[in-house]
Every structure is written in C-alpha cells, then in structure tokens.
Design an enzyme around this catalytic site. Sequence first.
Site, PDB file in Angstrom:
ATOM      1  N   HIS A   1       0.814  -1.220   0.000  1.00 53.66           N
ATOM      2  CA  HIS A   1       0.000   0.000   0.000  1.00 53.66           C
ATOM      3  C   HIS A   1       0.848   1.271   0.000  1.00 53.66           C
ATOM      4  O   HIS A   1       0.320   2.371  -0.157  1.00 53.66           O
ATOM      5  CB  HIS A   1      -1.016  -0.001   1.151  1.00 53.66           C
ATOM      6  CG  HIS A   1      -0.475   0.339   2.509  1.00 53.66           C
ATOM      7  ND1 HIS A   1      -0.200  -0.610   3.469  1.00 53.66           N
ATOM      8  CD2 HIS A   1      -0.188   1.522   3.081  1.00 53.66           C
ATOM      9  CE1 HIS A   1       0.226  -0.020   4.566  1.00 53.66           C
ATOM     10  NE2 HIS A   1       0.247   1.281   4.350  1.00 53.66           N
TER      11      HIS A   1
ATOM     12  N   ASP B   1       0.184  -7.528   1.894  1.00 50.79           N
ATOM     13  CA  ASP B   1       0.600  -6.125   1.889  1.00 50.79           C
ATOM     14  C   ASP B   1       2.122  -5.988   1.898  1.00 50.79           C
ATOM     15  O   ASP B   1       2.675  -5.139   2.595  1.00 50.79           O
ATOM     16  CB  ASP B   1      -0.011  -5.373   3.071  1.00 50.79           C
ATOM     17  CG  ASP B   1       0.077  -3.848   2.895  1.00 50.79           C
ATOM     18  OD1 ASP B   1       0.248  -3.397   1.748  1.00 50.79           O
ATOM     19  OD2 ASP B   1      -0.005  -3.127   3.917  1.00 50.79           O
TER      20      ASP B   1
ATOM     21  N   SER C   1       4.679   2.982   7.588  1.00 56.54           N
ATOM     22  CA  SER C   1       4.324   1.780   6.832  1.00 56.54           C
ATOM     23  C   SER C   1       5.497   1.237   6.038  1.00 56.54           C
ATOM     24  O   SER C   1       6.179   1.970   5.321  1.00 56.54           O
ATOM     25  CB  SER C   1       3.187   2.090   5.845  1.00 56.54           C
ATOM     26  OG  SER C   1       1.955   2.113   6.488  1.00 56.54           O
TER      27      SER C   1
END
Length: 358
Positions: free
Chosen positions: A111, A141, A215
């Site tokens: 992402h 992910d 992230s």
Amino acid sequence: MTVITPYSPRPRLPLSGGCLRLGAGLTLVAALGLAALPAQAQQLPSFRNLVKKVVPAVVSIAVTESAAAAAADDGGDQGAEPTPADRHQKVFGAGSGFIIDPSGIIVTNDHVVGGASKITVSLADGTQLPAKILGVDQLTDIAVIKVTADKPLPYVSWGDSRQVEVGDWIMVAGNPFGLGNTVTAGIISARGRDIMSGPFDDFLQLDAPINPGNSGGPAFDLNGGVVGVDTAIISPTGGSVGIGFAIPSEIAEGVVSVLEQHGHLDRGWLGVGLADDDSGDGVRVTMVEATGPAGHSGLRAGDRILSVDARKVDTALGLIRAVAEIHPGQRAHVSFSRHGRVFAANVTIGLRPETQSE
C-alpha cells in the site's frame, strides 16, 4: 468510532514547501516515563548501539502517482473515464522500507508503492535514488523494490518472529509524517492478531509509537533482526495510540523471497466455503464450487476437512493457509469426514483467484 487504519495508505503529505524537515538526526521515543523513574531507567535497555547498527539500512520512500490511480486505490469511481487533467495530475505519498541485500533490494508495503508511477528512496545518509518495483503481494501487503547504487549498501537481516514473545522489547524505525530517520521503542503486546484485513492475517501487535509514514518499516528484536514489517494501526485519530501491527518475519521472509525471484506469488485454492465448528473436529465445508478443485474431487457441502497432506486443520484460517502454501497444480491428500465416516481424496490444487471462496 475506533477504526483500523493502514497507516500509510498514500498519506497525502507535502514533500516540499511547507513540510518540516529535521535533517538526518535520530529521534528515540522512549516509553514508560523514564524521566520520572531514574532508578527504573537504569534497569531498562539502551537502544543506542542497536540504532547505530541497523538504522543505516532503513530508508524513506516517496511516491507519486496519477490522481486517477489514487482514486482507484482509495475506492473511488473506477468506472469513470479519467480526464486528461486527471491523468497528468500527481499526488504524493510517503512510507518506509529497509534494505535486505547490499545490491539494493528493499522491503516495504504494497500500500506504500503499489500503483506508483515514480518511487524515490532516501537513504539514511541523505542519498536519493530512483526505485523500481520487483513484485507486490496485496494479500499480505508486502512489496519488494530495488535501487541501484555505485557501492554496496548497508543492509539488515531477518530475525525469527517465532522466537519473540509477548513482553519482549522491540524497536521500530521509519519515516513518520515524512520526518525520516526516527526510531521508537516498545514491546510485543500480542501475537496472532486478526484485524480482518485479509485471509492471512497473523499480525504481531506492538505498542511502540508508529504513525503515518511508518508503513513498510522494520520492527527489530534486540539482536538487530527484523521480526516484523509495520503495516497498520488502530486509531480514532489516525495517529499512534499504542496499538500497531506488523507482519511477522516468518510470513514476510518467504513472501519476499518469492517476489524477489518471480515478481508475484501464486497460492493454492480449493474452491470451498468454510466455517469453524465448536466441536473441534475439522473444518466444516459450507459450499463447494462445482468446477473448482474440491468439486472435481467429490467433496460436498457438509463434509468436514480433517487434514491436508497429513497436516491437521481445526480452523478455517488454518486450512486456508495450509492450502495456500501448496503450489497450484500439485496434488494434495485431503482427509475428510462425511456422516461419521472418514474418506480421502487426492485434490489437484488450483490457482487462487484474486476474489473467491477458499
């Protein structure tokens, strides 16, 4: 309402102009109010040697993509034809990653970079390099990207997430809010968390402060091994409230290896609907796709699958994972019960579609 929020789903942070930059300095956010507890602080670990060892391999990632692609990622009107202005308009995002090979192989989140038209990686020494995507896996992910440098790059190695326990110290490093080169510390709060983000959820829960921009960054054990890839938080505000989640290295390492070599990950598929059962006697089949692998092998709704290739399964999630690990096209020995009798079937495992039953 408290919501689960991926903490860098293209956070629209300005990468120039008014964005505050603190240079290459490192920030350590210590837990537990150490300033007020000097006696206890003497008994807690210092992370300074760990910071020096691993942070040179942690990178900041900036991405650009078209506004039309961003709208699609965010669930916008995918049926609308983008205008010429949409196609050329760019939006910005930021995330983190870590180098696992001196040739420039970097791990991050799907992402963070999935759909990006341009990826720029900033090394800890301030060097900026363009990156290309080697492979992505949306279901976990995870993404693997690569940069090319004129010298071998610092790198970190995988740790073993199976060896970390609740209460163990961890350190997180990354690029929160675009600041770059920031480390925070905390503990493993829980294991095996399912946050309903996908069929392979098995997260480590962390209480180290992690925020938008973290992230794809690493969570380290005290030996400097990467035991988790940071991917999500629970927050009512979008910032850290001490509940974050990382993909354990026991999952991430295998996915990264396949993506690095092949660019994609093929998973096995049975073609059944599943439900857990309080009896603990296998996993109940609720539906069978007639043209799927299980349907071709004679399984029916109401059967209970007991094992796959002698691997006992007692939850739907456990069965999904067992089948997913089998390469499509291979035959698997499936043991199941029907009306109290035990049967076996040799099932040719199919290729898992993007959206389907299990």
